[in-house]
Design an enzyme around this catalytic site. Structure first.
Site, PDB file in Angstrom:
ATOM      1  N   ASP A   9       8.528  -1.387   3.087  1.00  0.00           N
ATOM      2  CA  ASP A   9       9.016  -1.029   1.753  1.00  0.00           C
ATOM      3  C   ASP A   9      10.297  -0.203   1.788  1.00  0.00           C
ATOM      4  OD1 ASP A   9       6.822  -2.203   0.297  1.00  0.00           O
ATOM      5  OD2 ASP A   9       5.604  -0.662   1.248  1.00  0.00           O
ATOM      6  N   HIS A  17       2.559   4.185   8.408  1.00  0.00           N
ATOM      7  CA  HIS A  17       1.749   2.969   8.305  1.00  0.00           C
ATOM      8  C   HIS A  17       0.456   3.166   9.072  1.00  0.00           C
ATOM      9  CE1 HIS A  17       0.677  -1.286   8.401  1.00  0.00           C
ATOM     10  NE2 HIS A  17       1.503  -1.421   7.391  1.00  0.00           N
TER      11      HIS A  17
HETATM   12  N1  COA Z   1       5.200  11.176   4.489  1.00  0.00           N
HETATM   13  C1  COA Z   1       4.818  12.336   5.066  1.00  0.00           C
HETATM   14  N2  COA Z   1       3.716  12.462   5.833  1.00  0.00           N
HETATM   15  C2  COA Z   1       2.966  11.362   6.003  1.00  0.00           C
HETATM   16  C3  COA Z   1       3.309  10.135   5.432  1.00  0.00           C
HETATM   17  C4  COA Z   1       4.473  10.066   4.661  1.00  0.00           C
HETATM   18  N3  COA Z   1       4.856   8.918   4.087  1.00  0.00           N
HETATM   19  N4  COA Z   1       2.391   9.212   5.782  1.00  0.00           N
HETATM   20  C5  COA Z   1       1.490   9.856   6.539  1.00  0.00           C
HETATM   21  N5  COA Z   1       1.837  11.148   6.667  1.00  0.00           N
HETATM   22  C6  COA Z   1       1.120  12.156   7.437  1.00  0.00           C
HETATM   23  C7  COA Z   1      -0.114  12.644   6.707  1.00  0.00           C
HETATM   24  O1  COA Z   1       0.169  13.724   5.860  1.00  0.00           O
HETATM   25  C8  COA Z   1      -1.010  13.018   7.855  1.00  0.00           C
HETATM   26  O2  COA Z   1      -0.566  14.253   8.362  1.00  0.00           O
HETATM   27  P1  COA Z   1      -1.616  15.315   8.963  1.00  0.00           P
HETATM   28  O3  COA Z   1      -2.267  14.613  10.121  1.00  0.00           O
HETATM   29  O4  COA Z   1      -0.742  16.464   9.347  1.00  0.00           O
HETATM   30  O5  COA Z   1      -2.571  15.594   7.842  1.00  0.00           O
HETATM   31  C9  COA Z   1      -0.682  11.972   8.923  1.00  0.00           C
HETATM   32  O6  COA Z   1       0.651  11.544   8.627  1.00  0.00           O
HETATM   33  C10 COA Z   1      -1.620  10.784   8.913  1.00  0.00           C
HETATM   34  O7  COA Z   1      -1.728  10.307   7.557  1.00  0.00           O
HETATM   35  P2  COA Z   1      -2.926   9.446   7.014  1.00  0.00           P
HETATM   36  O8  COA Z   1      -2.947   9.582   5.538  1.00  0.00           O
HETATM   37  O9  COA Z   1      -4.181   9.730   7.769  1.00  0.00           O
HETATM   38  O10 COA Z   1      -2.462   8.028   7.449  1.00  0.00           O
HETATM   39  P3  COA Z   1      -2.959   6.674   6.809  1.00  0.00           P
HETATM   40  O11 COA Z   1      -3.036   5.712   7.914  1.00  0.00           O
HETATM   41  O12 COA Z   1      -4.173   6.855   5.977  1.00  0.00           O
HETATM   42  O13 COA Z   1      -1.755   6.360   5.818  1.00  0.00           O
HETATM   43  C11 COA Z   1      -0.112   5.305   4.588  1.00  0.00           C
HETATM   44  C12 COA Z   1      -0.976   5.235   5.851  1.00  0.00           C
HETATM   45  C13 COA Z   1       0.766   4.068   4.561  1.00  0.00           C
HETATM   46  C14 COA Z   1      -1.000   5.316   3.360  1.00  0.00           C
HETATM   47  C15 COA Z   1       0.761   6.574   4.619  1.00  0.00           C
HETATM   48  O14 COA Z   1       1.605   6.568   5.750  1.00  0.00           O
HETATM   49  C16 COA Z   1       1.578   6.750   3.345  1.00  0.00           C
HETATM   50  O15 COA Z   1       1.069   7.294   2.366  1.00  0.00           O
HETATM   51  N6  COA Z   1       2.875   6.295   3.333  1.00  0.00           N
HETATM   52  C17 COA Z   1       3.657   6.347   2.137  1.00  0.00           C
HETATM   53  C18 COA Z   1       3.338   5.188   1.237  1.00  0.00           C
HETATM   54  C19 COA Z   1       3.855   3.878   1.761  1.00  0.00           C
HETATM   55  O16 COA Z   1       5.019   3.776   2.162  1.00  0.00           O
HETATM   56  N7  COA Z   1       2.994   2.864   1.737  1.00  0.00           N
HETATM   57  C20 COA Z   1       3.360   1.526   2.136  1.00  0.00           C
HETATM   58  C21 COA Z   1       2.689   1.137   3.403  1.00  0.00           C
HETATM   59  S1  COA Z   1       3.300  -0.453   3.964  1.00  0.00           S
END
Ligand code: COA
Length: 377
Positions: free
Chosen positions: A313, A259
C-alpha cells in the site's frame, strides 16, 4: 493450558497451490511464477486464468476468457439503478459490497458450487467489479456512465470507463501490473473471511461480500487510502520528521508500513516504486510519489533494526494518484484485483471443504442465579 492463537498468527488452515510467500526473503510466487516476471510480462486476465486453473492459458483459452469477460462487463439495469440511488451517501467499498450481492441475487445458479459454475461466477465478478467502481465514480461526478469497450483489455477498460478518456500505453501497463500485484496473497484476512463464509457451503457471492467487508479495514486493504491521507497531511518534505516523530510518540501506526508476513520490503512495493518512477516522468501530479520516497527514506532511519518496511500500500497510493484516480477508490481497486485470488481460493476450498468452527476460551462468570427484571436493583 489452552493456547490462544490471537490473530491466528502461524496457524495453517488449509493447503493451497495458488501462492507462496517468503516473508524473510521478500518472495511472492503465484502457482510457481515469480511476481516480478508476472508483473512485467503478463496481463491481469492471464493471471486470473492461472489462478483459476493452475496453469497459464493457451492462446485459444486466453481468447475465450477475454471474450467471456467482455460479455460480463456491462452493468445490469438493477445495479445501474441502485448505483444512482446510493451515490452521495454510500461510500465506495460499501457500494461494491452491495453491487456484488446484487450480481449474486440476479444469478439463478448462485448456489451451484460445481467447478464449471464457479468459473462462470468468478469470471462474472472479475469482469463486473471495475464497471461498478467506474460507474459509481462517474455518477457521483454528475457525468455520463462510460460503457466498456471491446477493443481494450481489462486494465485499459477500467481507466477508460473511470476517466472517459483513453489511457496512454504506460498508464495501461502500470494499471495492469498493479492489478497483478494485488491479485493474490495467500491466506490474508479478507481471503480468510471468504473462506469462513464458504466453509458453511454458502455461495461464492456471499463469500466475496464477506471478503470485501473485511478488506475495507485500514489494517488491511484500507491502508492504501490511509497512506494517501498521511501523505496529504504531511504535505511537503520538510514536514516529514515532525509528522512522523509526533505520530510515533502518540504510539500510532504509520500506514503502508509493516506486514504480518514480510519482514523485509514487500516485493510489490519495490515493483510499484519502479512503475511509479516511469509515471512520474510525465504525470502532472507526481508530488506524492516523490514525497513517498522521502518518507520511506526517513522511516528507514527511524525504524532501523525493527522489521517494519514498506508494504504494497505504501507506493500504490501515489501511483494511483498519478493515474488520476481519487483516493477513496484505492481500496475498491484492491478488491477488483483481489477478486482473482479470492475466487481461486474458493474454487480450491469447495473441492475439499470442512466447516470452519474454532473455539473461544470462556472466562466469564458461572452459576449466576437469574433475577427477574422487576426485582433487579
Ligand atoms: N507503524 C508503527 N509500528 C508498527 C506498525 C506500523 N505501521 N506496524 C507494526 N508496528 C509495531 C507494533 O506497534 C508492534 O510493536 P511492539 O512489538 O513494540 O508492540 C510490532 O510492530 C508488531 O506489531 P503487530 O501489531 O503485532 O503486527 P501485526 O502482524 O499484527 O500487524 C499490520 C501487521 C499490517 C496490521 C501492521 O504492521 C500495521 O498496522 N500496519 C499499518 C497498516 C497497513 O499498512 N496495513 C496494510 C498491510 S498490507
Amino acid at each position: 493450558m489452552t493456547e490462544i492463537a490471537r490473530g491466528l498468527e502461524g496457524i495453517y488452515v488449509t493447503e493451497t497451490k495458488l501462492c507462496r510467500i517468503d516473508g524473510q526473503k521478500g518472495e511472492l510466487v503465484y502457482s510457481g511464477y515469480d511476481i516480478y516476471e508476472l508483473a512485467e510480462q503478463s496481463t491481469f486476465e492471464e493471471v486470473c486464468f492461472l489462478l483459476w486453473n493452475g496453469r497459464l492459458p493457451t492462446k485459444a483459452e486466453y481468447d475465450d476468457l477475454i471474450e467471456h469477460m467482455r460479455r460480463e462487463r456491462p452493468l445490469s439495469p438493477l445495479n445501474n439503478r441502485l448505483l444512482h440511488e446510493m451515490v452521495g451517501f454510500v461510500r465506495p467499498m460499501r457500494t461494491l459490497e452491495i453491487a456484488v450481492t446484487v450480481v449474486g441475487a440476479l444469478d439463478r445458479n448462485s448456489s451451484d458450487l460445481s467447478p464449471a459454475a464457479l468459473q462462470e461466477q468468478a469470471t462474472r465478478l472479475a469482469a463486473r467489479m471495475p464497471t461498478v467502481i467506474a460507474a459509481f465514480h462517474r455518477i457521483r461526478q454528475g457525468k455520463e456512465v462510460v460503457a466498456p469497450r471491446d477493443d481494450l483489455n481489462h486494465a485499459a477498460n477500467f481507466l477508460w470507463m473511470l476517466r472517459g478518456s483513453e489511457p496512454t500505453p504506460l498508464e495501461v501497463e502500470v494499471m495492469n501490473a498493479a492489478l497483478i500485484l494485488h491479485a493474490e496473497h495467500e491466506m490474508n484476512a479478507s481471503t480468510f473471511a471468504a473462506f469462513v463464509t464458504a466453509s458453511t457451503q454458502s455461495d461464492m457471492y456471499s463469500a466475496i461480500a464477506s471478503a470485501i467487508g473485511t478488506l475495507k479495514g485500514p489494517l488491511h486493504g484500507g491502508a492504501n487510502d490511509a497512506v494517501f491521507k498521511t501523505l496529504e497531511a504531511i504535505g511537503t518534505e520538510d514536514n516529514i520528521p515532525s509528522y512522523v516523530d509526533a505520530l510515533m510518540e502518540r504510539g500510532e501506526r504509520i500506514m503502508g508500513i509493516g506486514h504480518r508476513i514480510y519482514k523485509t520490503t514487500d516485493p510489490r512495493a519495490i515493483i510499484l516504486e519502479r512503475l511509479g518512477a516511469e509515471l512520474a516522468k510525465t504525470a502532472p501530479d507526481a508530488k506524492y510519489y516523490h514525497l513517498s520516497q522521502k518518507l520511506r527514506d526517513y522511516l528507514a532511519k527511524k525504524l532501523e533494526g525493527r522489521p517494519l518496511y514498506p508494504n504494497v500500500d505504501f507506493f500504490s497510493a501515489s501511483v494511483y494518484k498519478m493515474l488520476g484516480i481519487p483516493n477513496d477508490l484505492y481500496t475498491p481497486i484492491f478488491a477488483m484485483a483481489r477478486i482473482a485470488g479470492w475466487t481461486a481460493h474458493l474454487m480450491e476450498q469447495y473441492a475439499n471443504n470442512r466447516l470452519v468452527r474454532p473455539n473461544a476460551l470462556y472466562e466469564g462468570a458461572e452459576n449466576r442465579p437469574y433475577v427477574p427484571i422487576e426485582k433487579r436493583g
